[in-house]
Write a protein that holds these residues in place. Sequence first.
Motif, PDB file in Angstrom:
ATOM      1  N   GLU A  71      11.336   9.189  -4.778  1.00 50.25           N
ATOM      2  CA  GLU A  71      10.599   8.067  -4.177  1.00 50.25           C
ATOM      3  C   GLU A  71       9.889   8.511  -2.901  1.00 50.25           C
ATOM      4  N   ALA A  72      10.584   9.283  -2.064  1.00 54.22           N
ATOM      5  CA  ALA A  72       9.983   9.762  -0.826  1.00 54.22           C
ATOM      6  C   ALA A  72       8.749  10.623  -1.116  1.00 54.22           C
ATOM      7  N   TYR A  73       8.859  11.500  -2.104  1.00 50.79           N
ATOM      8  CA  TYR A  73       7.723  12.376  -2.424  1.00 50.79           C
ATOM      9  C   TYR A  73       6.555  11.574  -3.007  1.00 50.79           C
ATOM     10  N   SER A  74       6.848  10.551  -3.826  1.00 51.49           N
ATOM     11  CA  SER A  74       5.776   9.751  -4.428  1.00 51.49           C
ATOM     12  C   SER A  74       4.980   9.005  -3.369  1.00 51.49           C
ATOM     13  N   VAL A  75       5.611   8.682  -2.238  1.00 49.84           N
ATOM     14  CA  VAL A  75       4.918   7.961  -1.157  1.00 49.84           C
ATOM     15  C   VAL A  75       4.208   8.940  -0.228  1.00 49.84           C
ATOM     16  N   LEU A  76       4.928   9.956   0.234  1.00 52.24           N
ATOM     17  CA  LEU A  76       4.373  10.860   1.246  1.00 52.24           C
ATOM     18  C   LEU A  76       3.357  11.844   0.685  1.00 52.24           C
ATOM     19  N   SER A  77       3.372  12.076  -0.620  1.00 56.60           N
ATOM     20  CA  SER A  77       2.422  13.036  -1.195  1.00 56.60           C
ATOM     21  C   SER A  77       1.035  12.428  -1.382  1.00 56.60           C
ATOM     22  N   ARG A  78       0.915  11.098  -1.289  1.00 52.92           N
ATOM     23  CA  ARG A  78      -0.377  10.432  -1.420  1.00 52.92           C
ATOM     24  C   ARG A  78      -0.870  10.034  -0.032  1.00 52.92           C
ATOM     25  N   PRO A  79      -2.011  10.562   0.398  1.00 57.96           N
ATOM     26  CA  PRO A  79      -2.475  10.329   1.782  1.00 57.96           C
ATOM     27  C   PRO A  79      -2.576   8.864   2.157  1.00 57.96           C
ATOM     28  N   HIS A  80      -3.144   8.019   1.276  1.00 60.64           N
ATOM     29  CA  HIS A  80      -3.319   6.609   1.637  1.00 60.64           C
ATOM     30  C   HIS A  80      -1.976   5.890   1.724  1.00 60.64           C
ATOM     31  N   GLN A  81      -1.043   6.226   0.820  1.00 55.87           N
ATOM     32  CA  GLN A  81       0.279   5.608   0.898  1.00 55.87           C
ATOM     33  C   GLN A  81       1.058   6.117   2.110  1.00 55.87           C
ATOM     34  N   ARG A  82       0.845   7.370   2.461  1.00 55.05           N
ATOM     35  CA  ARG A  82       1.540   7.911   3.636  1.00 55.05           C
ATOM     36  C   ARG A  82       1.046   7.229   4.913  1.00 55.05           C
ATOM     37  N   ARG A  83      -0.277   6.993   5.016  1.00 58.08           N
ATOM     38  CA  ARG A  83      -0.808   6.297   6.203  1.00 58.08           C
ATOM     39  C   ARG A  83      -0.223   4.900   6.311  1.00 58.08           C
ATOM     40  N   ALA A  84      -0.178   4.182   5.187  1.00 61.32           N
ATOM     41  CA  ALA A  84       0.399   2.836   5.204  1.00 61.32           C
ATOM     42  C   ALA A  84       1.880   2.875   5.561  1.00 61.32           C
ATOM     43  N   TYR A  85       2.578   3.876   5.053  1.00 63.55           N
ATOM     44  CA  TYR A  85       4.009   4.003   5.339  1.00 63.55           C
ATOM     45  C   TYR A  85       4.248   4.329   6.812  1.00 63.55           C
ATOM     46  N   ASP A  86       3.428   5.224   7.382  1.00 61.07           N
ATOM     47  CA  ASP A  86       3.571   5.550   8.806  1.00 61.07           C
ATOM     48  C   ASP A  86       3.335   4.313   9.675  1.00 61.07           C
ATOM     49  N   GLN A  87       2.358   3.487   9.299  1.00 63.68           N
ATOM     50  CA  GLN A  87       2.125   2.255  10.051  1.00 63.68           C
ATOM     51  C   GLN A  87       3.307   1.307   9.922  1.00 63.68           C
ATOM     52  N   SER A  88       3.893   1.233   8.713  1.00 60.87           N
ATOM     53  CA  SER A  88       5.059   0.368   8.521  1.00 60.87           C
ATOM     54  C   SER A  88       6.247   0.844   9.347  1.00 60.87           C
TER      55      SER A  88
END
Length: 229
Positions: A71-88
Amino acid sequence: MLMCGCAWLKYRRLNTRAGLVISHYDTLGLEKDCTHSDIKHSFIKLSKELHPDTNPPLSPDLHQRLLAVNEAYSVLSRPHQRRAYDQSLSVGERTNEGMRQYGDIRTNAPRHNVVRPHGTYADPSIYANRDRTHDRDYEQRPYYGVRAIKRKLPNSYIAAGAFVFMAVGAVFHFFLAKLTSDITIHQLDRRDQAASEHLQLVRQQALTNTKEIQMALIRQRANDSAANK
């Protein structure tokens, strides 16, 4: 802000025993400023360590860790999802500032308001959880701040008072609306009467004056209007 909050609820992992939020970066053993290459390398390394072929038979704990790594890799490996996750994460960190864990209770309230003899949370803003040592200070004061009312009234009295207030307000509003309507109608009647009198005067002048006189009057009015301009 709303999207960040939704992402925080979607992507966070909660350790219920410790009451701590574990981020995807913690799951992969990385810092927030890691590169895409670091994320990929850590995912491959942990996947090999936790894979069932490496750890037969796979225990439930290792299985949960493997799912968390995926799950962590599926989120952090995608730039747009990683940006949203960092904001969250930023929103979640601001929300959790000052939060403390007391057993199964997580709150930012002072410890003396949380840990009671029964080990339950007690919100002091609720009347039943008030500090009763100060009750004597209010015994001689009027309950509603009105000197004529010393004690708390039954709910039926309050409901009846509210109904009477609403009824009086409705009657007052009715008479005020009727008075306003009568004044408006009276003003309109006066305007209609003045317009009717002016129309009768024009008709009398039209019947009295000849065509030549009327044309002369029209020209005179036009000349006066041009002179005033």
